[in-house]
Design an enzyme around this catalytic site. Structure first.
Site, PDB file in Angstrom:
ATOM      1  N   ASP A 152       0.883  -1.162   0.000  1.00  0.00           N
ATOM      2  CA  ASP A 152       0.000   0.000   0.000  1.00  0.00           C
ATOM      3  C   ASP A 152       0.923   1.214   0.000  1.00  0.00           C
ATOM      4  O   ASP A 152       1.420   1.619   1.051  1.00  0.00           O
ATOM      5  CB  ASP A 152      -0.898  -0.017   1.237  1.00  0.00           C
ATOM      6  CG  ASP A 152      -1.842   1.173   1.292  1.00  0.00           C
ATOM      7  OD1 ASP A 152      -2.224   1.688   0.217  1.00  0.00           O
ATOM      8  OD2 ASP A 152      -2.193   1.600   2.415  1.00  0.00           O
TER       9      ASP A 152
ATOM     10  N   GLU B  21      -1.234  -1.327  -4.764  1.00  0.00           N
ATOM     11  CA  GLU B  21      -2.463  -0.569  -5.000  1.00  0.00           C
ATOM     12  C   GLU B  21      -2.207   0.503  -6.038  1.00  0.00           C
ATOM     13  O   GLU B  21      -1.237   1.259  -5.947  1.00  0.00           O
ATOM     14  CB  GLU B  21      -2.977   0.065  -3.705  1.00  0.00           C
ATOM     15  CG  GLU B  21      -4.331   0.729  -3.919  1.00  0.00           C
ATOM     16  CD  GLU B  21      -4.956   1.211  -2.634  1.00  0.00           C
ATOM     17  OE1 GLU B  21      -5.924   0.582  -2.181  1.00  0.00           O
ATOM     18  OE2 GLU B  21      -4.458   2.214  -2.083  1.00  0.00           O
TER      19      GLU B  21
ATOM     20  N   ASP C   4      -2.487   0.917   7.285  1.00  0.00           N
ATOM     21  CA  ASP C   4      -1.720   0.781   6.036  1.00  0.00           C
ATOM     22  C   ASP C   4      -1.239  -0.659   5.848  1.00  0.00           C
ATOM     23  O   ASP C   4      -1.198  -1.161   4.724  1.00  0.00           O
ATOM     24  CB  ASP C   4      -0.514   1.737   6.043  1.00  0.00           C
ATOM     25  CG  ASP C   4      -0.928   3.169   6.264  1.00  0.00           C
ATOM     26  OD1 ASP C   4      -1.421   3.791   5.316  1.00  0.00           O
ATOM     27  OD2 ASP C   4      -0.785   3.651   7.404  1.00  0.00           O
TER      28      ASP C   4
END
Length: 176
Positions: A13, A74, A147
């Site tokens: 992420d 992502e 996260d």
């Protein structure tokens, strides 16, 4: 170290201040175990080039230590804050480059793809995604910080999506 697995997926992420990561081991179609989970942090007090260099070093260390067969990142789909979008994009580029230089498969997933793969609904909220990450990884509690939980969701998305993707590629190549 960690138990041997058929494959290892590194979920990322991306973020400049907090970059979440999750290392998941996959054996068979359904046996998924969490090997590592955490956040790479940089200080906003440092200048951008040094922060990026710090994250790049730490990403290289993760790749060296865990030798993933795939890296799932992502994809930035939309950000209202241009400055945040730029820094997330820069970190994402570091990850994509480091994995590609090693010949590791790299896949990007949008937030909606991750939500759909994890919860079955592309508009799920963060709490729903985190609850499903906890359930799918058979954890006692929701992974923290957020996260890191997001990185685990990205890795789980790849694990759920990759068999279908492989079948589509094989079909296009006439291998089925």
């Amino acid at each position: 170290m960690f138990a041997p697995c058929a494959s290892i997926v590194l979920g990322i992420d991306p973020g400049l201040t907090r970059c979440g990561y999750a290392v998941l081991g996959v054996s068979g179609n359904t046996d998924i175990s969490m090997t590592a989970l955490g956040v790479l942090r940089t200080s906003p007090e440092k200048d951008l080039p040094n922060r990026l260099a710090e994250i790049a070093r730490e990403i290289e260390e993760l790749l060296d230590e865990y030798q993933p067969s795939a890296v799932a990142v992502e994809r930035i789909f939309f950000q209202s804050n241009v400055r945040t979008a730029m820094s997330v994009g820069q970190v994402s580029g570091l990850v994509l480059s480091a994995a590609a230089r090693r010949g590791v498969d790299v896949v990007q997933y949008s937030p909606n793809q991750v939500k759909l793969a994890i919860t079955g609904w592309g508009s799920a909220d963060k709490a729903q995604v985190q609850k499903m990450v906890k359930q799918r990884l058979k954890l006692n509690s929701i992974p923290k910080p957020a996260d890191a939980a997001d990185a685990a969701a990205i890795a789980l998305c790849h694990i759920a999506s990759s068999p279908l993707s492989a079948k589509i590629v094989a079909s296009k190549m006439g291998l089925t």
